[in-house]
Design a protein around this motif. Structure first.
Motif, mmCIF file in Angstrom:
data_model
loop_
_atom_site.group_PDB
_atom_site.id
_atom_site.type_symbol
_atom_site.label_atom_id
_atom_site.label_comp_id
_atom_site.label_asym_id
_atom_site.label_seq_id
_atom_site.Cartn_x
_atom_site.Cartn_y
_atom_site.Cartn_z
ATOM 1 N N VAL A 1 89.336 33.804 -39.615
ATOM 2 C CA VAL A 1 88.827 32.551 -39.060
ATOM 3 C C VAL A 1 88.656 31.530 -40.183
ATOM 4 C CG1 VAL A 1 86.909 31.439 -37.857
ATOM 5 C CG2 VAL A 1 87.639 33.753 -37.189
ATOM 6 N N ALA A 2 89.158 30.317 -39.953
ATOM 7 C CA ALA A 2 89.086 29.271 -40.971
ATOM 8 C C ALA A 2 88.490 27.990 -40.401
ATOM 9 C CB ALA A 2 90.474 28.972 -41.528
ATOM 10 N N ILE A 3 87.735 27.300 -41.228
ATOM 11 C CA ILE A 3 87.319 25.922 -40.958
ATOM 12 C C ILE A 3 88.171 25.021 -41.830
ATOM 13 C CG2 ILE A 3 85.494 24.207 -41.294
ATOM 14 C CD1 ILE A 3 83.460 26.409 -40.683
ATOM 15 N N ILE A 4 88.742 23.984 -41.218
ATOM 16 C CA ILE A 4 89.534 22.997 -41.954
ATOM 17 C C ILE A 4 88.953 21.628 -41.648
ATOM 18 C CG2 ILE A 4 91.820 22.030 -42.386
ATOM 19 C CD1 ILE A 4 92.998 24.619 -41.147
ATOM 20 N N THR A 5 88.237 21.044 -42.600
ATOM 21 C CA THR A 5 87.688 19.715 -42.360
ATOM 22 C C THR A 5 88.804 18.686 -42.495
ATOM 23 O OG1 THR A 5 87.056 19.230 -44.657
ATOM 24 C CG2 THR A 5 85.473 20.469 -43.308
ATOM 25 N N GLY B 1 82.904 34.460 -34.040
ATOM 26 C CA GLY B 1 82.185 35.635 -34.490
ATOM 27 C C GLY B 1 82.147 35.873 -35.984
ATOM 28 N N GLN B 2 82.846 35.061 -36.759
ATOM 29 C CA GLN B 2 82.890 35.269 -38.200
ATOM 30 C C GLN B 2 83.459 34.024 -38.865
ATOM 31 O OE1 GLN B 2 85.860 38.464 -37.571
ATOM 32 N NE2 GLN B 2 87.027 37.547 -39.255
ATOM 33 N N LEU B 3 83.458 34.027 -40.194
ATOM 34 C CA LEU B 3 84.086 32.968 -40.973
ATOM 35 C C LEU B 3 84.662 33.581 -42.239
ATOM 36 C CD1 LEU B 3 84.757 30.002 -41.519
ATOM 37 C CD2 LEU B 3 82.481 29.742 -42.525
ATOM 38 N N ASP B 4 85.959 33.385 -42.455
ATOM 39 C CA ASP B 4 86.644 33.979 -43.603
ATOM 40 C C ASP B 4 87.137 32.949 -44.615
ATOM 41 O OD1 ASP B 4 87.211 36.969 -42.540
ATOM 42 O OD2 ASP B 4 87.530 35.549 -40.903
ATOM 43 N N ILE B 5 87.431 31.734 -44.133
ATOM 44 C CA ILE B 5 88.093 30.738 -44.991
ATOM 45 C C ILE B 5 87.468 29.371 -44.734
ATOM 46 C CG2 ILE B 5 90.287 29.681 -45.630
ATOM 47 C CD1 ILE B 5 91.605 32.122 -44.078
ATOM 48 N N LEU B 6 87.173 28.654 -45.810
ATOM 49 C CA LEU B 6 86.694 27.277 -45.713
ATOM 50 C C LEU B 6 87.641 26.373 -46.480
ATOM 51 C CD1 LEU B 6 84.578 25.074 -45.041
ATOM 52 C CD2 LEU B 6 83.387 25.749 -47.153
ATOM 53 N N ILE B 7 88.244 25.436 -45.780
ATOM 54 C CA ILE B 7 89.122 24.446 -46.405
ATOM 55 C C ILE B 7 88.401 23.102 -46.365
ATOM 56 C CG2 ILE B 7 91.373 23.315 -46.404
ATOM 57 C CD1 ILE B 7 91.694 26.270 -46.767
ATOM 58 N N ASN B 8 87.982 22.605 -47.517
ATOM 59 C CA ASN B 8 87.321 21.302 -47.596
ATOM 60 C C ASN B 8 88.372 20.234 -47.905
ATOM 61 O OD1 ASN B 8 84.414 21.661 -47.181
ATOM 62 N ND2 ASN B 8 84.544 23.028 -48.953
ATOM 63 N N ASN B 9 88.797 19.545 -46.859
ATOM 64 C CA ASN B 9 89.884 18.587 -46.988
ATOM 65 C C ASN B 9 89.466 17.157 -46.663
ATOM 66 O OD1 ASN B 9 92.827 17.661 -46.874
ATOM 67 N ND2 ASN B 9 92.185 17.338 -44.753
ATOM 68 N N ALA B 10 88.533 16.964 -45.717
ATOM 69 C CA ALA B 10 88.164 15.622 -45.261
ATOM 70 C C ALA B 10 87.620 14.788 -46.421
ATOM 71 C CB ALA B 10 87.124 15.719 -44.145
ATOM 72 N N GLN B 11 87.993 13.519 -46.431
ATOM 73 C CA GLN B 11 87.581 12.634 -47.526
ATOM 74 C C GLN B 11 87.905 11.192 -47.173
ATOM 75 O OE1 GLN B 11 86.531 13.103 -51.268
ATOM 76 N NE2 GLN B 11 86.035 11.026 -50.566
ATOM 77 N N GLU B 12 86.942 10.303 -47.318
ATOM 78 C CA GLU B 12 87.249 8.871 -47.199
ATOM 79 C C GLU B 12 88.029 8.444 -48.434
ATOM 80 O OE1 GLU B 12 84.378 5.991 -46.145
ATOM 81 O OE2 GLU B 12 83.551 7.161 -44.489
ATOM 82 N N PHE B 13 88.999 7.561 -48.221
ATOM 83 C CA PHE B 13 89.934 7.177 -49.282
ATOM 84 C C PHE B 13 89.707 5.711 -49.638
ATOM 85 C CE2 PHE B 13 94.386 6.376 -50.827
ATOM 86 C CZ PHE B 13 94.400 7.333 -51.818
ATOM 87 N N ARG B 14 88.754 5.460 -50.536
ATOM 88 C CA ARG B 14 88.423 4.094 -50.943
ATOM 89 C C ARG B 14 89.019 3.843 -52.319
ATOM 90 N NH1 ARG B 14 83.192 1.737 -48.283
ATOM 91 N NH2 ARG B 14 83.104 2.982 -46.364
#
Length: 254
Positions: free
Chosen positions: A8-12, A84-97
């Motif tokens: 399971v992954a979160i991708i912001t 039910g779980q979390l295996d991967i966190l992808i921190n991608n979100a970002q404002e582009f100023r």
């Protein structure tokens, strides 16, 4: 990779650009994904695209703004509740100023850049850590060559990305005993944002492209997504604290 099926992954920022490219690579591997974004319409379109790509894909969409201090806890909680779980966190979100000289940057430019980037990544990592510790998981943070290469008119964005790399290295040392890997990627790949920026600042893009050894911009799924697949796999789990330049050679150093 069979070892990734069921993870399971979160991708912001997963509704477009680099984040969507990673999501495509992940659902093809049987990974369940939570994708976040600030707009429901874009998230719905991304979900439809992913489900057309992999009809049985397990996808959760969550409207979330990285500048909201409660977003990380909300997204992590909803992901664990759904899968039910979390295996991967992808921190991608970002404002582009970008596009401003240092003397032209406003307090809002600087605050929005760091709140949506560095501080949000810290909040997401903190919220996700207890679950990643259980699964001996993976964190991948999106950095940028803008900081390493000291690109002009990136006075807020570049330092923010360098701070993210520093946080990544420290987390890798602190979380190594728990077998949680933490790496960063500095990508230069095509997206709606890169097209917009190219139209707005063709002179800056022309200068950047002079330093790209391969002479072309990369592909989010093929070049970044495939690396994210490897870093989350068993084979990639001995790599931590590193930064991977996926930029066609623009960051080649002596």
């Amino acid at each position: 990779m069979p070892s990734l099926r069921g993870k399971v992954a979160i991708i912001t920022g997963g509704s477009k650009g680099t984040g969507l490219g990673i999501a495509k690579a992940y659902v093809k591997e049987g990974i369940s994904v939570t994708i976040t974004g600030r707009g429901k319409e874009a998230l719905d379109a991304a979900q439809m695209e992913l489900e057309q790509l992999v009809p049985n894909a397990r996808i959760l969409t969550v409207v979330a703004d990285n500048k909201d201090h409660q977003a990380a806890n909300q997204v992590v909680a909803e992901t664990v509740k759904a899968f039910g779980q979390l295996d991967i966190l992808i921190n991608n979100a970002q404002e582009f100023r970008t596009g401003k000289l240092i003397t032209e940057i406003s307090d809002d430019d600087m605050e929005s850049t760091f709140e949506s980037g560095f501080f949000a990544i810290w909040r997401f990592m903190t919220a996700a850590y207890p679950y990643l510790k259980e699964t001996q998981g993976t964190v991948i943070n999106m950095s940028s060559g803008a900081g390493v290469q000291s690109i002009p008119r990136h006075g807020a964005y570049g330092p923010n990305k360098e701070a993210i790399r520093g946080l990544t290295r420290i987390a890798a040392k602190e979380w190594g005993p728990d077998s949680v890997t933490v790496n960063s990627i500095s990508p230069y790949v095509a997206s709606a944002e890169s097209v917009r920026y190219e139209k707005a600042h063709p002179e800056i893009i022309a200068e950047i492209m002079k330093g790209v050894a391969l002479g072309h911009i990369g592909d989010a799924e093929l070049n970044v997504g495939s690396l994210c697949v490897y870093l989350a796999s068993e084979g990639g789990h001995y790599m931590t604290g590193g930064n991977f330049d996926v930029d066609g050679g623009s960051s080649i150093r002596p």
